[in-house]
Design a protein around this motif. Structure first.
Motif, PDB file in Angstrom:
ATOM      1  N   UNK A   1       0.902  -1.333  -0.048  1.00 12.33           N
ATOM      2  CA  UNK A   1      -0.018   0.081   0.029  1.00 12.33           C
ATOM      3  C   UNK A   1       0.946   1.377  -0.079  1.00 12.33           C
ATOM      4  N   UNK A   2       1.937   1.308   0.542  1.00 17.08           N
ATOM      5  CA  UNK A   2       2.937   2.482   0.470  1.00 17.08           C
ATOM      6  C   UNK A   2       3.407   2.743  -0.745  1.00 17.08           C
ATOM      7  N   UNK A   3       3.481   4.021  -1.243  1.00 19.95           N
ATOM      8  CA  UNK A   3       3.776   4.606  -2.619  1.00 19.95           C
ATOM      9  C   UNK A   3       2.587   5.320  -3.252  1.00 19.95           C
ATOM     10  N   UNK A   4       1.743   5.413  -2.636  1.00 22.83           N
ATOM     11  CA  UNK A   4       0.667   5.868  -3.317  1.00 22.83           C
ATOM     12  C   UNK A   4      -0.007   4.945  -4.640  1.00 22.83           C
ATOM     13  N   UNK A   5      -0.015   5.721  -5.824  1.00 25.27           N
ATOM     14  CA  UNK A   5      -0.663   4.882  -7.106  1.00 25.27           C
ATOM     15  C   UNK A   5       0.545   4.029  -7.424  1.00 25.27           C
ATOM     16  N   UNK A   6       1.919   4.205  -6.905  1.00 24.36           N
ATOM     17  CA  UNK A   6       2.888   3.482  -7.448  1.00 24.36           C
ATOM     18  C   UNK A   6       2.767   1.681  -6.954  1.00 24.36           C
ATOM     19  N   UNK A   7       1.956   1.837  -5.721  1.00 21.02           N
ATOM     20  CA  UNK A   7       2.123   0.505  -4.998  1.00 21.02           C
ATOM     21  C   UNK A   7       1.267  -0.541  -5.881  1.00 21.02           C
ATOM     22  N   UNK A   8       1.849  -1.787  -5.487  1.00 22.64           N
ATOM     23  CA  UNK A   8       1.383  -2.934  -6.474  1.00 22.64           C
ATOM     24  C   UNK A   8       0.116  -3.348  -5.692  1.00 22.64           C
ATOM     25  N   UNK A   9      -0.705  -4.107  -6.635  1.00 21.33           N
ATOM     26  CA  UNK A   9      -2.044  -4.678  -6.079  1.00 21.33           C
ATOM     27  C   UNK A   9      -2.084  -6.047  -5.614  1.00 21.33           C
ATOM     28  N   UNK A  10      -1.013  -6.643  -6.009  1.00 16.68           N
ATOM     29  CA  UNK A  10      -0.753  -8.003  -5.392  1.00 16.68           C
ATOM     30  C   UNK A  10      -1.480  -9.249  -6.299  1.00 16.68           C
ATOM     31  N   UNK A  11      -1.301 -10.367  -6.232  1.00 12.73           N
ATOM     32  CA  UNK A  11      -1.836 -11.320  -6.788  1.00 12.73           C
ATOM     33  C   UNK A  11      -0.689 -12.342  -7.490  1.00 12.73           C
ATOM     34  N   UNK A  12      -1.095 -12.927  -8.483  1.00 12.68           N
ATOM     35  CA  UNK A  12      -0.225 -14.205  -9.270  1.00 12.68           C
ATOM     36  C   UNK A  12       0.193 -13.213 -10.409  1.00 12.68           C
ATOM     37  N   UNK A  13       1.185 -13.288 -10.629  1.00 15.66           N
ATOM     38  CA  UNK A  13       2.035 -12.401 -11.896  1.00 15.66           C
ATOM     39  C   UNK A  13       2.751 -13.742 -12.540  1.00 15.66           C
ATOM     40  N   UNK A  14       2.346 -13.977 -13.899  1.00 11.73           N
ATOM     41  CA  UNK A  14       3.145 -14.941 -14.573  1.00 11.73           C
ATOM     42  C   UNK A  14       4.036 -14.128 -15.501  1.00 11.73           C
ATOM     43  N   UNK A  15       5.349 -14.698 -15.548  1.00 14.45           N
ATOM     44  CA  UNK A  15       6.468 -13.906 -16.269  1.00 14.45           C
ATOM     45  C   UNK A  15       7.598 -15.079 -17.178  1.00 14.45           C
ATOM     46  N   UNK A  16       8.424 -14.765 -17.718  1.00 15.62           N
ATOM     47  CA  UNK A  16       9.377 -15.756 -18.147  1.00 15.62           C
ATOM     48  C   UNK A  16      10.743 -15.795 -17.376  1.00 15.62           C
ATOM     49  N   UNK A  17      11.193 -16.718 -17.026  1.00 12.51           N
ATOM     50  CA  UNK A  17      12.195 -16.815 -16.520  1.00 12.51           C
ATOM     51  C   UNK A  17      13.566 -17.090 -17.433  1.00 12.51           C
ATOM     52  N   UNK A  18      14.727 -16.870 -17.071  1.00 10.13           N
ATOM     53  CA  UNK A  18      15.903 -17.090 -17.930  1.00 10.13           C
ATOM     54  C   UNK A  18      16.019 -18.690 -18.213  1.00 10.13           C
ATOM     55  N   UNK A  19      16.730 -19.193 -19.128  1.00 12.69           N
ATOM     56  CA  UNK A  19      16.986 -20.354 -19.707  1.00 12.69           C
ATOM     57  C   UNK A  19      18.478 -20.395 -20.300  1.00 12.69           C
ATOM     58  N   UNK A  20      18.895 -21.420 -19.758  1.00 14.12           N
ATOM     59  CA  UNK A  20      20.406 -21.401 -20.153  1.00 14.12           C
ATOM     60  C   UNK A  20      20.572 -21.402 -21.780  1.00 14.12           C
TER      61      UNK A  20
END
Length: 124
Positions: A57-76
Protein backbone atom coordinates in the motif's frame (compact mmCIF):
# COMPACT_ATOMS: atom_id res chain seq x y z
CA UNK A 1 26.70 -14.36 -9.16
CA UNK A 2 28.36 -16.64 -11.70
CA UNK A 3 31.74 -15.66 -13.08
CA UNK A 4 31.88 -14.70 -16.75
CA UNK A 5 34.37 -16.52 -18.96
CA UNK A 6 34.80 -13.46 -21.18
CA UNK A 7 33.16 -15.01 -24.25
CA UNK A 8 30.27 -13.39 -26.03
CA UNK A 9 27.12 -15.38 -26.64
CA UNK A 10 26.06 -16.45 -30.11
CA UNK A 11 22.41 -15.62 -29.34
CA UNK A 12 21.31 -11.98 -29.36
CA UNK A 13 18.19 -10.07 -28.38
CA UNK A 14 15.57 -10.26 -31.14
CA UNK A 15 16.70 -13.66 -32.49
CA UNK A 16 14.16 -16.44 -32.94
CA UNK A 17 15.25 -19.57 -31.09
CA UNK A 18 13.98 -23.11 -30.56
CA UNK A 19 14.23 -24.85 -27.19
CA UNK A 20 16.12 -28.15 -27.59
CA UNK A 21 16.10 -29.39 -23.99
CA UNK A 22 14.00 -29.13 -20.85
CA UNK A 23 10.33 -28.82 -20.00
CA UNK A 24 9.53 -26.58 -23.00
CA UNK A 25 11.44 -28.67 -25.58
CA UNK A 26 10.28 -27.91 -29.13
CA UNK A 27 8.89 -24.45 -28.35
CA UNK A 28 9.97 -21.49 -30.48
CA UNK A 29 10.07 -17.88 -29.39
CA UNK A 30 11.78 -14.54 -29.69
CA UNK A 31 14.66 -13.65 -27.36
CA UNK A 32 13.56 -10.70 -25.22
CA UNK A 33 16.63 -10.50 -22.99
CA UNK A 34 20.20 -11.76 -22.68
CA UNK A 35 22.01 -12.20 -19.36
CA UNK A 36 25.60 -12.52 -20.52
CA UNK A 37 27.23 -13.01 -17.12
CA UNK A 38 24.93 -15.93 -16.26
CA UNK A 39 24.97 -17.25 -19.88
CA UNK A 40 21.17 -17.26 -19.95
CA UNK A 41 18.49 -15.90 -22.28
CA UNK A 42 14.86 -14.94 -21.69
CA UNK A 43 12.61 -16.32 -24.44
CA UNK A 44 9.07 -15.07 -25.06
CA UNK A 45 6.48 -17.65 -23.95
CA UNK A 46 9.07 -20.18 -22.71
CA UNK A 47 9.88 -21.25 -19.12
CA UNK A 48 6.96 -19.31 -17.65
CA UNK A 49 6.81 -19.10 -13.86
CA UNK A 50 4.21 -17.76 -11.47
CA UNK A 51 5.11 -15.31 -8.71
CA UNK A 52 2.77 -14.64 -5.82
CA UNK A 53 3.07 -10.98 -4.83
CA UNK A 54 1.84 -9.24 -1.72
CA UNK A 55 -0.34 -6.15 -1.71
CA UNK A 56 1.88 -3.12 -1.06
CA UNK A 57 0.00 0.00 0.00
CA UNK A 58 2.88 2.42 0.43
CA UNK A 59 3.92 4.58 -2.50
CA UNK A 60 0.45 5.86 -3.38
CA UNK A 61 -0.46 5.01 -6.96
CA UNK A 62 2.88 3.29 -7.43
CA UNK A 63 1.96 0.52 -4.94
CA UNK A 64 1.29 -2.88 -6.47
CA UNK A 65 -2.08 -4.58 -6.19
CA UNK A 66 -0.77 -8.06 -5.47
CA UNK A 67 -1.84 -11.40 -6.88
CA UNK A 68 -0.31 -14.00 -9.15
CA UNK A 69 2.02 -12.70 -11.86
CA UNK A 70 3.16 -14.95 -14.72
CA UNK A 71 6.51 -14.10 -16.31
CA UNK A 72 9.31 -15.71 -18.31
CA UNK A 73 12.33 -17.00 -16.40
CA UNK A 74 15.83 -17.22 -17.91
CA UNK A 75 16.89 -20.42 -19.68
CA UNK A 76 20.49 -21.50 -20.23
CA UNK A 77 21.86 -20.62 -23.67
CA UNK A 78 22.96 -24.24 -24.27
CA UNK A 79 19.29 -25.28 -24.25
CA UNK A 80 18.33 -23.14 -27.25
CA UNK A 81 19.29 -23.11 -30.94
CA UNK A 82 18.97 -20.29 -33.42
CA UNK A 83 16.19 -20.62 -36.02
CA UNK A 84 17.12 -19.39 -39.49
CA UNK A 85 15.00 -20.01 -42.58
CA UNK A 86 12.53 -22.23 -40.72
CA UNK A 87 15.18 -24.65 -39.45
CA UNK A 88 17.63 -24.65 -36.55
CA UNK A 89 21.30 -23.92 -37.15
CA UNK A 90 24.53 -23.63 -35.22
CA UNK A 91 26.18 -20.22 -35.14
CA UNK A 92 29.72 -19.57 -36.32
CA UNK A 93 31.83 -16.45 -36.59
CA UNK A 94 33.89 -15.08 -39.46
CA UNK A 95 36.41 -12.26 -39.30
CA UNK A 96 35.92 -9.61 -41.97
CA UNK A 97 38.38 -6.92 -43.04
CA UNK A 98 36.90 -3.41 -42.96
CA UNK A 99 38.23 0.11 -43.22
CA UNK A 100 37.34 2.46 -40.40
CA UNK A 101 37.48 6.23 -40.29
CA UNK A 102 38.98 8.27 -37.44
CA UNK A 103 37.43 11.57 -36.32
CA UNK A 104 40.25 13.48 -38.07
CA UNK A 105 39.28 11.89 -41.43
CA UNK A 106 42.11 9.37 -41.81
CA UNK A 107 41.27 5.70 -42.39
CA UNK A 108 42.75 2.46 -41.07
CA UNK A 109 42.25 -1.28 -41.60
CA UNK A 110 40.46 -3.28 -38.92
CA UNK A 111 38.55 -6.52 -38.51
CA UNK A 112 35.04 -7.16 -37.29
CA UNK A 113 33.29 -10.38 -36.31
CA UNK A 114 30.24 -11.48 -38.32
CA UNK A 115 27.79 -14.20 -37.23
CA UNK A 116 27.22 -16.88 -39.87
CA UNK A 117 24.93 -19.88 -40.18
CA UNK A 118 26.83 -23.17 -40.04
CA UNK A 119 24.27 -24.93 -42.25
CA UNK A 120 24.10 -22.38 -45.09
CA UNK A 121 27.26 -20.32 -44.54
CA UNK A 122 25.29 -17.08 -44.95
CA UNK A 123 25.46 -14.03 -42.69
CA UNK A 124 22.85 -13.83 -39.95
Amino acid sequence: MAKSNGKSLSIKKGDTVKVIAGRDKGAEGKVIGVLREEQRVIVEGVNRIQRHTKVVNQGGRAGNTGGIITAEAPIHVSNVMLVEGGDVTRVGFRREDVTKRRPDGSTYAAQRSVRISRTTGKDI
